[in-house]
Design an enzyme around this catalytic site. Structure first.
Site, PDB file in Angstrom:
ATOM      1  N   HIS A 159       0.836  -1.220   0.000  1.00  0.00           N
ATOM      2  CA  HIS A 159       0.000   0.000   0.000  1.00  0.00           C
ATOM      3  C   HIS A 159       0.867   1.264   0.000  1.00  0.00           C
ATOM      4  CE1 HIS A 159      -3.285  -2.743   1.252  1.00  0.00           C
ATOM      5  NE2 HIS A 159      -2.353  -3.254   2.038  1.00  0.00           N
ATOM      6  N   SER A 280      15.320  20.882 -16.367  1.00  0.00           N
ATOM      7  CA  SER A 280      14.138  21.701 -16.621  1.00  0.00           C
ATOM      8  C   SER A 280      14.589  22.969 -17.337  1.00  0.00           C
ATOM      9  CB  SER A 280      13.466  22.068 -15.297  1.00  0.00           C
ATOM     10  OG  SER A 280      12.666  23.224 -15.458  1.00  0.00           O
ATOM     11  N   LYS A 286      16.531  21.266 -11.179  1.00  0.00           N
ATOM     12  CA  LYS A 286      15.841  20.009 -11.438  1.00  0.00           C
ATOM     13  C   LYS A 286      16.672  18.975 -12.178  1.00  0.00           C
ATOM     14  CE  LYS A 286      11.609  19.649 -11.833  1.00  0.00           C
ATOM     15  NZ  LYS A 286      10.552  18.888 -11.212  1.00  0.00           N
ATOM     16  N   GLU A 293       9.696   7.853 -16.692  1.00  0.00           N
ATOM     17  CA  GLU A 293       8.339   8.332 -16.974  1.00  0.00           C
ATOM     18  C   GLU A 293       7.874   7.872 -18.356  1.00  0.00           C
ATOM     19  OE1 GLU A 293       7.756  12.624 -15.733  1.00  0.00           O
ATOM     20  OE2 GLU A 293       9.836  12.313 -15.189  1.00  0.00           O
ATOM     21  N   TYR A 320      -8.726 -14.667 -45.307  1.00  0.00           N
ATOM     22  CA  TYR A 320      -8.080 -13.361 -45.350  1.00  0.00           C
ATOM     23  C   TYR A 320      -9.118 -12.266 -45.554  1.00  0.00           C
ATOM     24  CZ  TYR A 320      -5.192  -9.397 -46.523  1.00  0.00           C
ATOM     25  OH  TYR A 320      -4.616  -8.154 -46.517  1.00  0.00           O
TER      26      TYR A 320
HETATM   27  N1  ARG Z   1      -0.889  -5.801 -48.106  1.00  0.00           N
HETATM   28  C1  ARG Z   1      -1.654  -6.943 -47.700  1.00  0.00           C
HETATM   29  C2  ARG Z   1      -1.555  -7.108 -46.185  1.00  0.00           C
HETATM   30  O1  ARG Z   1      -0.731  -6.503 -45.620  1.00  0.00           O
HETATM   31  C3  ARG Z   1      -1.163  -8.178 -48.381  1.00  0.00           C
HETATM   32  C4  ARG Z   1      -2.195  -9.198 -48.683  1.00  0.00           C
HETATM   33  C5  ARG Z   1      -3.179  -8.702 -49.659  1.00  0.00           C
HETATM   34  N2  ARG Z   1      -3.981  -9.742 -50.168  1.00  0.00           N
HETATM   35  C6  ARG Z   1      -5.039  -9.474 -50.900  1.00  0.00           C
HETATM   36  N3  ARG Z   1      -5.688 -10.432 -51.374  1.00  0.00           N
HETATM   37  N4  ARG Z   1      -5.407  -8.247 -51.121  1.00  0.00           N
HETATM   38  O2  ARG Z   1      -2.316  -7.813 -45.587  1.00  0.00           O
END
Ligand code: ARG
Length: 466
Positions: A159, A280, A286, A293, A320
């Site tokens: 504490h 400072s 200072k 920090e 993706y």
């Molecule tokens: N520049 C893209 C990334 O960083 C690469 C992959 C892109 N793939 C696609 N099908 N557009 O994720």
């Protein structure tokens, strides 16, 4: 509308991309940082393509020579980007193909989706190794200070109230062990990063006779993806790495906070070296602990990188999605931030002067030994709860002005002069000798254990590098 400027995917499009789309979409300004990884990945990919008969040896060699040339251009800054260079992958392929017509075959059986995942993995693997190096240096700096601290002691706090005296080495070692867990987390993240996903294609693998295991071996990946969908969609390793880095940042922040307190006039436990503190612009007297920090402040930024990234991926359907392009900036920033903070903190810690006289003075109040007094009574056969009450009452009487605590203890028939001797400065903490305790003998063996741990971690890290 812009003209179609040779985008790799231009075939299906009658019109070029809008300016705003291009600006939002392009990742080349930040992902060019992965050019080595991208080129290494292409070297492995074309080598594999030749092995399975999809490239002639002459085509492979031509592409490899062009890849060397592009790598040199990237390294010396002579690479000229084209407006169609959306990202590092398109930039390298475009330039290789300008230099070598067989470059038009290098993307055979590959998508940017498995390519980018592989590049980020290779980049992360290397970055973790570099962060580990500075983490070990930071641990060495704390360890060296702990070894030099001898029998110095200071108040331990709960504490932020003085609790029980502990040795300075013990306190510094606490930070060493925290950082050991960060090493462990980074090694763990590295293991999950170290999986090859080349060959997963856009999402579904390939009808061509690719050999993902051969590509993996060429890139020193010890493992290969099991499922092409997961292969291109998985960014767990980025989250793992960001978490490990954030935790490291949180530990540096807590160390920073202590050094800020210790450097204050009120505590006066440490003197900062000139090279690692600032002045400072207005107040001539200072000397400020800016590094500490900033370590505290940067932890907020690291936390932002982690939570921002997790928010970006949390709702993504397989596989993706362009959202995943948002993985790189937080990752790069977190690695840069932790590496630089560690370097600065290492310098600050290794040049600290400890004001052990001030520490000892603060830790020498007889009240700090109250627990040890109660434990002394327990050793004489008194139940702990009763001992606690007896000592507590003496403390209350001393604070009420009936006499000094040592005098009251010496005069009490249940305690006496032998017990009062425990209240002498530096006596009580030295008696705490159990495993992991803060007294000098326990700390000797802890120093030994930590040295062993550091050596083992160094070996673990080294064994993963080729
Ligand atoms: N520049 C893209 C990334 O960083 C690469 C992959 C892109 N793939 C696609 N099908 N557009 O994720």
């Amino acid at each position: 509308m812009n003209e179609i400027r040779g985008q790799l995917w231009h075939g299906r499009f009658a019109e070029g991309p809008a300016e705003a789309l291009q600006q939002l979409n392009d990742s080349f300004p930040f992902d060019r940082r992965m050019y080595r990884e991208d080129i290494d990945g292409s070297r492995a990919h074309v080598t594999m393509l030749a092995q399975v008969g999809l490239l002639s040896d002459a085509e492979r060699d031509g592409i490899l020579v062009a890849l060397d040339a592009v790598e040199a251009e990237m390294a010396d800054g002579s690479f000229v980007a084209a407006s169609s260079d959306e990202d590092i992958h398109t930039a390298v392929e475009r330039r290789v193909t300008e230099l070598e017509p067989a470059g038009a075959k290098m993307h055979t059986g590959r998508s940017r989706n498995d390519q980018v995942a592989s590049d980020v993995r290779l980049w992360t693997r290397r970055a973790i190794d570099e962060v580990l190096d500075v983490l070990f240096r930071m641990q060495e700096a704390l360890l060296a200070q702990a070894e030099q601290a001898g029998d110095a002691f200071l108040p331990g706090y709960t504490h932020l109230q003085q609790a029980q005296p502990v040795s300075l080495a013990h306190h510094l070692l606490a930070h060493c062990w925290m950082l050991s867990r960060d090493v462990d987390r980074l090694l763990d993240a590295r293991r999950r990063t170290d999986v090859s996903v080349l060959g997963a294609g856009a999402l579904a693998g390939s009808s061509l006779p690719l050999n993902p295991h051969a590509t993996a071996a060429l890139l020193d990946y010890p493992a290969v993806f099991d499922n092409s969908l997961d292969g291109v969609a998985d960014r767990d390793f980025v989250a793992d790495t960001l978490y490990a880095l954030t935790m490291t940042g949180v530990h540096l922040s807590r160390l920073g906070e202590e050094l800020i307190l210790w450097a204050s006039t009120e505590f006066g436990f440490v003197e900062l070296d000139d090279a690692f503190s600032t002045g400072s612009s207005m107040m001539p007297q200072k000397k400020n602990p800016d590094i500490a920090e900033l370590a505290r402040g940067k932890a907020g930024r690291l936390l932002g990188n982690l939570t921002g990234f997790l928010a970006s991926v949390k709702g993504l359907p397989l596989t993706y999605n362009k959202d995943m392009q948002e993985d790189k900036e937080p990752l790069f920033d977190a690695v840069d931030t932790v590496r630089l903070t560690l370097l600065a903190m290492e310098g600050m810690v290794s040049t600290l002067t400890f004001r052990t006289d001030r520490m000892a003075k603060q830790a020498s109040s007889p009240y700090a030994a109250a627990t040890d007094l109660a434990e002394w009574m327990v050793a004489q056969g008194t139940p702990f709860r009763e001992a606690h009450a007896v000592v507590g009452e003496l403390v209350r009487r001393a604070l009420g002005g009936e006499g000094s605590l040592p005098a009251l203890v010496a005069a009490d028939e249940r305690l006496g002069p032998e017990a009062a001797a425990l209240l002498e400065p530096g006596v009580s903490f030295a008696r705490r000798a159990t495993h992991g305790a803060g007294g000098p003998t326990a700390v000797e063996s802890q120093l030994e254990r930590f040295r062993g741990r550091l050596e083992l971690d160094r070996q673990r890290a080294a064994s993963l590098r080729m």
